[in-house]
Design a protein around this motif. Structure first.
Motif, short mmCIF file in Angstrom:
data_model
loop_
_atom_site.label_atom_id
_atom_site.label_comp_id
_atom_site.label_asym_id
_atom_site.label_seq_id
_atom_site.Cartn_x
_atom_site.Cartn_y
_atom_site.Cartn_z
N GLU A 19 0.85 -1.18 0.00
CA GLU A 19 0.00 0.00 0.00
C GLU A 19 0.90 1.24 0.00
OE1 GLU A 19 -3.75 0.83 2.68
OE2 GLU A 19 -1.94 1.58 3.70
N ILE A 20 0.75 2.07 -1.03
CA ILE A 20 1.55 3.27 -1.17
C ILE A 20 0.70 4.48 -0.77
CG2 ILE A 20 2.92 4.70 -2.73
CD1 ILE A 20 4.05 1.91 -2.43
N GLU A 21 1.22 5.28 0.16
CA GLU A 21 0.52 6.49 0.58
C GLU A 21 1.14 7.69 -0.13
OE1 GLU A 21 -1.08 7.61 4.81
OE2 GLU A 21 0.95 8.46 4.61
N LEU A 22 0.31 8.42 -0.87
CA LEU A 22 0.78 9.54 -1.67
C LEU A 22 0.30 10.86 -1.08
CD1 LEU A 22 0.03 8.16 -5.27
CD2 LEU A 22 2.22 8.11 -4.05
N ASP A 23 1.20 11.80 -0.95
CA ASP A 23 0.82 13.17 -0.63
C ASP A 23 0.24 13.81 -1.89
OD1 ASP A 23 1.69 13.01 1.99
OD2 ASP A 23 3.75 13.59 1.46
N PRO A 24 -0.41 14.96 -1.76
CA PRO A 24 -0.96 15.63 -2.94
C PRO A 24 0.12 15.83 -4.02
CG PRO A 24 -1.82 16.66 -0.98
CD PRO A 24 -0.79 15.67 -0.51
N GLN A 25 -0.21 15.44 -5.26
CA GLN A 25 0.63 15.56 -6.45
C GLN A 25 1.80 14.57 -6.48
OE1 GLN A 25 -0.61 17.44 -8.90
NE2 GLN A 25 -2.25 17.89 -7.42
N GLU A 26 1.92 13.70 -5.48
CA GLU A 26 2.95 12.66 -5.56
C GLU A 26 2.50 11.58 -6.54
OE1 GLU A 26 5.60 12.59 -1.48
OE2 GLU A 26 3.87 11.24 -1.63
N VAL A 27 3.50 10.90 -7.13
CA VAL A 27 3.24 9.92 -8.18
C VAL A 27 4.03 8.65 -7.92
CG1 VAL A 27 3.32 9.47 -10.67
CG2 VAL A 27 2.87 11.80 -9.84
N VAL A 28 3.41 7.51 -8.21
CA VAL A 28 4.10 6.23 -8.18
C VAL A 28 3.90 5.58 -9.54
CG1 VAL A 28 2.09 5.01 -7.22
CG2 VAL A 28 4.36 4.02 -6.96
N GLY A 72 11.40 -8.36 -21.48
CA GLY A 72 10.15 -9.07 -21.43
C GLY A 72 9.01 -8.27 -20.86
N GLU A 73 9.21 -6.96 -20.65
CA GLU A 73 8.18 -6.11 -20.08
C GLU A 73 7.45 -5.35 -21.18
OE1 GLU A 73 7.52 -6.54 -17.11
OE2 GLU A 73 9.34 -7.27 -16.15
N SER A 74 6.36 -4.70 -20.80
CA SER A 74 5.56 -3.91 -21.73
C SER A 74 6.28 -2.62 -22.10
CB SER A 74 4.20 -3.60 -21.11
OG SER A 74 3.50 -2.64 -21.88
N LEU A 75 5.94 -2.08 -23.26
CA LEU A 75 6.46 -0.77 -23.66
C LEU A 75 5.99 0.32 -22.72
CD1 LEU A 75 5.99 -0.79 -27.55
CD2 LEU A 75 8.15 -0.48 -26.34
N PHE A 76 4.86 0.09 -22.07
CA PHE A 76 4.23 1.13 -21.28
C PHE A 76 4.23 0.78 -19.79
CE2 PHE A 76 2.37 1.07 -25.50
CZ PHE A 76 2.47 2.40 -25.89
N MET A 77 4.14 1.82 -18.97
CA MET A 77 3.93 1.68 -17.55
C MET A 77 2.76 2.57 -17.17
SD MET A 77 7.84 1.59 -16.06
CE MET A 77 7.36 0.86 -14.52
N THR A 78 2.30 2.46 -15.93
CA THR A 78 1.17 3.26 -15.47
C THR A 78 1.62 4.15 -14.32
OG1 THR A 78 -0.34 1.46 -16.06
CG2 THR A 78 -1.22 3.23 -14.69
N ALA A 79 1.28 5.43 -14.42
CA ALA A 79 1.58 6.40 -13.36
C ALA A 79 0.30 6.70 -12.59
CB ALA A 79 2.15 7.67 -13.96
N TYR A 80 0.41 6.70 -11.27
CA TYR A 80 -0.73 6.97 -10.39
C TYR A 80 -0.41 8.24 -9.61
CZ TYR A 80 -1.90 2.11 -11.45
OH TYR A 80 -2.19 0.92 -12.08
N SER A 81 -1.14 9.30 -9.84
CA SER A 81 -0.88 10.59 -9.19
C SER A 81 -2.05 10.97 -8.29
CB SER A 81 -0.64 11.68 -10.22
OG SER A 81 -1.77 11.84 -11.06
N ASN A 82 -1.74 11.52 -7.13
CA ASN A 82 -2.75 11.92 -6.16
C ASN A 82 -3.22 13.34 -6.47
OD1 ASN A 82 -4.38 12.32 -3.95
ND2 ASN A 82 -2.70 12.47 -2.48
N GLN A 83 -4.47 13.45 -6.90
CA GLN A 83 -5.06 14.75 -7.23
C GLN A 83 -5.89 15.32 -6.09
OE1 GLN A 83 -4.26 16.22 -10.22
NE2 GLN A 83 -2.91 14.43 -10.42
N ASN A 84 -5.92 14.63 -4.96
CA ASN A 84 -6.69 15.09 -3.81
C ASN A 84 -5.92 16.15 -3.02
OD1 ASN A 84 -8.97 13.39 -4.18
ND2 ASN A 84 -7.80 11.66 -3.35
#
Length: 266
Positions: A19-28, A72-84
């Motif tokens: 479980e990743i806890e993100l501050d506002p505008q932080e990204v994982v 062997g990985e995908s060309l793409f990754m997913t970024a999750y940003s906290n907009q709260n």
């Protein structure tokens, strides 16, 4: 680029998730397919490569993403940003039974080398790339191929392993011999090579393969007890064959094994 400072908590024993806890505008950033759940207000965005912005021009971006294909990985990754306006959480799960290993790159000189499918997620600003072996033997017989994965930067990264995880601290010139598939990762100071087991009897009847990895210290090595390839091989070997054949089909004993086991189905 300085990586985002993220907080985390790992839950579970055999099937873990982080479980990743993100501050506002932080990204994982995370591998495609590792997402488990998230709070409302976290925005998902598919990105090309790892999103570190270290590549110059479109050619550099394509080259960076192309390197991921080699692992062997995908060309793409997913970024999750906290907009709260406040803290929010997002969770990522291991793809098979095992342990999630948190890596603080500041404690490992800014670089950690791991098997090509071990990376799970990391703070934005951590670079995910490939580590070429300079020795041909590693590429031909290493089990994990000529290319391994590397994570670089000054933030947190998370890798996963199969089964139970062992941590080995190697002193200078100390050698650890490991099944090639059981390596999770190691610090950049560890010297990694492939060694032939030797002996005709070992090679033909040993059942452990022809080569093992030798890791020479100083440095830290992480070893997994259950590589996914070994788990997959056991599942495939135990699966019923077409036509309703029993699980022993294809083994060295074949039908004789059924007879000795008292299984008289032919």
């Amino acid at each position: 680029m300085q990586a985002h400072e993220i907080d985390y908590h790992i839950y579970g024993e055999e099937m873990q998730y982080v479980e990743i806890e993100l501050d506002p505008q932080e990204v994982v950033i995370a591998e495609v397919g590792s997402f488990m759940m998230m709070d409302n207000g976290i925005q998902m965005q598919t990105i090309f490569g790892d999103g570190t912005g270290q590549e110059s021009g479109i050619f550099g971006k394509i080259l960076s993403a192309g390197k991921r294909v080699l692992t062997g990985e995908s060309l793409f990754m997913t970024a999750y940003s906290n907009q709260n306006a406040g803290k929010s959480k997002v969770c990522f799960a291991s793809p098979y039974p095992g342990k999630i290993l948190p890596i603080d790159l500041t404690q490992f000189g800014g670089k950690f080398i791991c098997q090509k499918d071990a990376f799970l997620c990391a703070a934005k600003g951590v670079s995910v790339g490939i580590e070429f072996s300079r020795k041909l033997g590693r590429g031909l017989f290493g089990g994990e191929g000529f290319i391994m994965q590397k994570v670089e930067g000054d933030g947190m990264a998370f890798v996963h392993s199969g089964g139970t995880l062992a941590k080995k601290e190697l002193a200078a010139s100390e050698i650890l011999k490991v099944d090639t598939g059981c390596i999770v990762g190691f610090t950049q100071n560890v010297d990694y090579d492939i060694e032939f087991i030797g002996g005709i009897r070992n090679s033909i009847f040993g059942g452990e393969g022809l080569f093992f990895a030798t890791l020479r210290g100083p440095g830290t090595v992480y070893v997994q007890s259950l590589p996914f390839s070994r788990l997959a091989d056991r599942i495939i070997a135990s699966a019923p064959k077409s036509g309703g054949s029993s699980r022993e089909e294809g083994s060295l004993l074949g039908g004789l094994g059924n007879l000795l086991d008292g299984d008289n189905r032919f």
